[in-house]
Write an enzyme that holds these catalytic residues in place. Structure first.
Site, PDB file in Angstrom:
ATOM      1  N   GLN A  51      39.730  47.107  40.249  1.00 55.30           N
ATOM      2  CA  GLN A  51      39.350  46.314  41.122  1.00 55.30           C
ATOM      3  C   GLN A  51      39.331  46.271  42.578  1.00 55.30           C
ATOM      4  O   GLN A  51      40.708  46.554  43.015  1.00 55.30           O
ATOM      5  CB  GLN A  51      39.955  44.842  40.709  1.00 55.30           C
ATOM      6  CG  GLN A  51      39.025  43.386  41.448  1.00 55.30           C
ATOM      7  CD  GLN A  51      39.776  42.190  41.505  1.00 55.30           C
ATOM      8  OE1 GLN A  51      40.921  42.361  41.859  1.00 55.30           O
ATOM      9  NE2 GLN A  51      39.099  41.498  40.766  1.00 55.30           N
ATOM     10  N   TYR A  85      38.321  36.170  49.007  1.00 55.93           N
ATOM     11  CA  TYR A  85      38.650  37.281  49.921  1.00 55.93           C
ATOM     12  C   TYR A  85      37.315  37.832  50.649  1.00 55.93           C
ATOM     13  O   TYR A  85      36.231  37.143  50.571  1.00 55.93           O
ATOM     14  CB  TYR A  85      39.039  38.310  48.965  1.00 55.93           C
ATOM     15  CG  TYR A  85      40.257  38.046  48.151  1.00 55.93           C
ATOM     16  CD1 TYR A  85      41.477  37.836  48.785  1.00 55.93           C
ATOM     17  CD2 TYR A  85      40.289  37.712  46.770  1.00 55.93           C
ATOM     18  CE1 TYR A  85      42.516  37.453  48.379  1.00 55.93           C
ATOM     19  CE2 TYR A  85      41.592  37.207  46.280  1.00 55.93           C
ATOM     20  CZ  TYR A  85      42.754  37.090  46.996  1.00 55.93           C
ATOM     21  OH  TYR A  85      44.087  36.525  46.427  1.00 55.93           O
TER      22      TYR A  85
END
Length: 360
Positions: free
Chosen positions: A97, A178
């Site tokens: 990720q 994010y």
């Protein structure tokens, strides 16, 4: 049991339809290196058909939280290679990720440098974990257009590094507030260049990153995680249904491995314009494999697969506490309870010492 059936993912076959969701564990070194205990941790949980790693910082700039790993130095790549080798030995598949925390960080963690973001807008009503304790969020520094384009190249290089480290593919963390998620949301993005304003412009950053990731690692090796209805980290969308519909349709033109959709984990009483059922609203829009994430049990995961929209169910906290989760689902066995106090940071306790069924 559908959860235990084999399933394709890109050009690979998974041994079951259970994924381990990406989860920050904050046990890397200050240099962003995962250690021998991380090898044990991931190897133990290679009972999952697919493992998606914890968020991995794509650059020094991307770091927002202490003790989180990176994938931008040769030492970091070599450290992750031990993890991917261990996972492959157990017959599992592992994706990296890719993570840029954006404004979800603090200068204390970043050697005095302010976090960066699409716009100079701080997260409100929350605090951030640092090595000096909880801190109020700071007003981030807005990225210049040139810097925005550099972060896109940082993602591309991190993807190249991930393949060198032995990962089978990469996932863009475009969820939970994010950096990519910040570009999507009006509450965080007030830009006036090509990355702000209209839905098309606010979707542009995510789509350009995804195009570069595919170019870097090839078809059927790139996934993305989205959270269309999660307001955490001061992320609010004016029209999430229209925006994410357009985003997913654009993603459908790319040769992706999957789209991971997060359920609404927070009350939406104050957001009546938000869709209530993420899978029903957005999961049907794509030809890509859907991974459903957020709050599933063995029973509800099975029910979700029965509906036919999701092909894989990802589990977070349950996988922290139950490294043999598929076997426990198969037998209807009792589950270990996650210890919330040891989820983030610390040593082996609460990390690699959860018992398997045959140890109980």
């Amino acid at each position: 049991m559908k959860l235990l059936e084999k399933t394709p993912l890109g050009k690979l076959e998974l041994k079951n339809k259970i994924a381990m969701a990406p989860m920050t564990r904050s046990r890397a070194s200050n240099d962003g290196l995962v250690g021998d205990t991380a090898v044990v941790y991931y190897k133990q949980r290679s009972t999952a058909g697919l493992i998606i790693s914890e968020g991995i910082n794509i650059s020094q700039q991307a770091k927002g939280s202490p003790f989180t790993p990176g994938l931008f130095t040769q030492e970091q790549i070599k450290a992750w290679k031990k993890v991917t080798d261990a996972v492959h030995e157990q017959g599992s598949v592992i994706y990296a990720q890719l993570w840029h925390t954006g404004r979800v960080g603090h200068s204390v963690v970043r050697n005095g440098e302010l976090p960066v973001a699409p716009s100079a807008i701080a997260i409100e009503g929350q605090q951030h974990f640092t090595q000096e304790g909880l801190k109020d969020y700071e007003v981030p520094r807005a990225l210049t257009t040139e810097e925005v384009k550099q972060t896109i190249q940082d993602y591309k290089q991190a993807a190249v590094n991930a393949i060198e480290a032995g990962f089978d593919g990469v996932e863009l963390h475009a969820a939970f507030g994010y950096l990519p998620n910040e570009f999507l949301a009006e509450s965080a993005n007030k830009r006036t260049d090509e990355y702000g304003g209209s839905i098309e412009n606010r979707n542009r950053y995510v789509l350009e990153v995804m195009q570069e990731l595919v170019a870097a690692v090839g078809s059927d090796k790139v996934g993305i995680k989205l959270s269309p209805t999660i307001p955490y980290n001061s992320i609010i969308h004016n029209d999430p249904k229209t925006q994410f519909t357009e985003l997913i349709k654009a993603l459908d033109t790319m040769p992706l491995a999957y789209i991971q959709l997060m359920n609404s984990l927070f009350p939406l009483d104050q957001l009546p314009h938000y869709p209530q059922d993420v899978l029903e609203t957005f999961g049907k829009l794509t030809k890509h494999t859907i991974i459903a994430n957020g709050g599933y049990t063995g029973e509800t995961g099975e029910q979700e697969l029965e509906k036919g929209i999701a092909k894989i169910i990802s589990y977070g906290a349950l996988y922290i506490a139950n490294p043999d989760l598929p076997k426990r689902f198969e037998l209807g066995a009792e589950l270990n309870v996650p210890d919330r106090d040891t989820m983030f940071g610390g040593g082996d306790n609460g990390y690699i010492d959860y018992p398997f069924l045959d140890q109980n």
